[in-house]
Design a protein around this motif. Structure first.
Motif: not given
Ligand SMILES: NC(=O)c1ccc[n+]([C@@H]2O[C@H](COP(=O)([O-])OP(=O)(O)OC[C@H]3O[C@@H](n4cnc5c(N)ncnc54)[C@H](OP(=O)(O)O)[C@@H]3O)[C@@H](O)[C@H]2O)c1
Length: 319
Positions: A57, A60-61
């Motif tokens: 996460n 990807k952020d």
């Protein structure tokens, strides 16, 4: 039937032509701090960047933030925990299948390996010069604690992680079409003037005396002495000891690799005293500036230096 398979082969060739970038980079620990800025700057220079992070996460952020903020579409995410063998192999396999080569590896991921009382640290209000000179060791005694487990984590991440990723990606770097570059992230703490043990300091200066086995035996000895409270007595660094030792070894590893692969440009860099989480935001320059040295070394020309230590963007003296 024959015609069909001929067509699909042609498609595969032309797809590869379109999609295999001229320069492809992997950056470890790319989700924040200096690594994120290295990804941004390399992508701005036209390099296709595989931004890696151990947490999917967060990674990807980070890619999304670069896409939105800087409008960069040449940054791709791939999960990589540098301490997880399967994760390292999976990245190497992905690059092999998808691109068949790698041009740039920036070993940036790192940890400090100490436990910190952040309020206590802030209250000490240590100025940057005292930090950098290494004279803060006594001041820090009660707010920065070096545990044995923290030391193992630090040496594992900063040296072994760097080595494992490099070993897994070296076959792909050998296939580089633009000249392979490896950038290992070092630190001012790696400079041998900070090594109290004079004999070891002299030996560490001579790269010909070392290989991975000997370096790793030295790290084992260091960790054993740390466990038994013998650091000072044995002449190991006492300010951020595991961090300092891990980065001294990263420098040595860089020099060994550079000797072994003379066709590549392989260097290490102290990014500066950068305001990031690793130093509890006590640093004085922003991550954009801290990324400049690594970016310069990642984009060196074929006749650029190799086996060297850089202090930000300038050649430095670490050994
Ligand atoms: N800041 C400075 O003043 C300074 C000075 C000298 C050298 N350095 C070096 O610069 C490099 C970058 O540090 P920074 O200042 O940008 O610190 P940072 O903001 O704390 O970033 C460290 C990065 O390393 C990642 N990481 C840690 N363990 C990992 C693992 N096992 N697998 C994959 N990624 C891992 C972190 O991921 P998570 O987000 O998942 O934790 C994070 O992305 C480090 O090698 C550090 O030693 C920094």
């Amino acid at each position: 039937m024959q015609e069909n398979s001929y067509c699909s082969r042609l498609e595969a060739v032309s797809r590869d032509h379109e999609t295999i970038p001229e320069r492809l980079a992997v950056v470890t620990g790319g989700n924040r701090g200096i690594g994120l800025e290295v990804c941004r700057h390399l992508a701005v220079q036209g390099v296709t960047v595989i931004l890696t992070a151990r947490n999917e996460n967060r990674g990807k952020d980070a890619v999304e933030s670069l896409g939105h903020g800087s409008n960069l579409s040449n940054i791709i995410f791939h999960q990589l925990d540098i301490l997880d063998n399967d994760s390292v192999s999976s990245l190497a396999q992905h690059i092999e299948t998808r691109y068949g080569k790698l041009d740039i590896l920036v070993n940036n991921a790192g940890v400090g390996g100490v436990e910190v009382d952040q309020d206590g640290l802030r209250a000490l209000n240590i100025d940057p010069n005292t930090w950098l000179s290494g004279k803060a060791a006594n001041l820090l005694e009660h707010v920065v604690v070096q545990t044995y487990d923290g030391a193992v984590k630090c040496v594992d991440t900063n040296y072994y992680g760097c080595k494992w990723v490099t070993e897994a990606l070296l076959p792909l770097l050998k296939q580089s079409t633009s000249g392979a570059r490896i950038v290992n992230t070092s630190s001012l703490r790696s400079e041998l003037k900070r090594m109290p043990n004079e004999k070891l300091r002299d030996e560490l200066r001579n790269v010909d005396l070392w290989d991975e086995n000997r370096m790793e035996a030295m790290l084992d000895e260091f960790l054993e002495d740390l466990k038994h409270g013998r650091l000072e007595e044995r002449g190991w660094p006492t300010m951020l000891p595991a961090y300092s030792m891990s980065k001294m070894v990263v420098n040595l590893y860089t020099r060994i690799l550079a000797k072994r692969h003379p066709g590549m440009r392989i260097n290490c860099v102290h990014p500066g005293f950068v305001k990031t989480e690793i130093n509890w935001n006590t640093g004085v320059i922003p991550p954009e500036e801290g990324a400049r040295g690594a970016v310069k070394l990642a984009l060196l020309p074929d006749d650029g230096p190799t086996g060297c230590y850089f202090d930000q963007t300038d050649l430095g003296v670490a050994w």
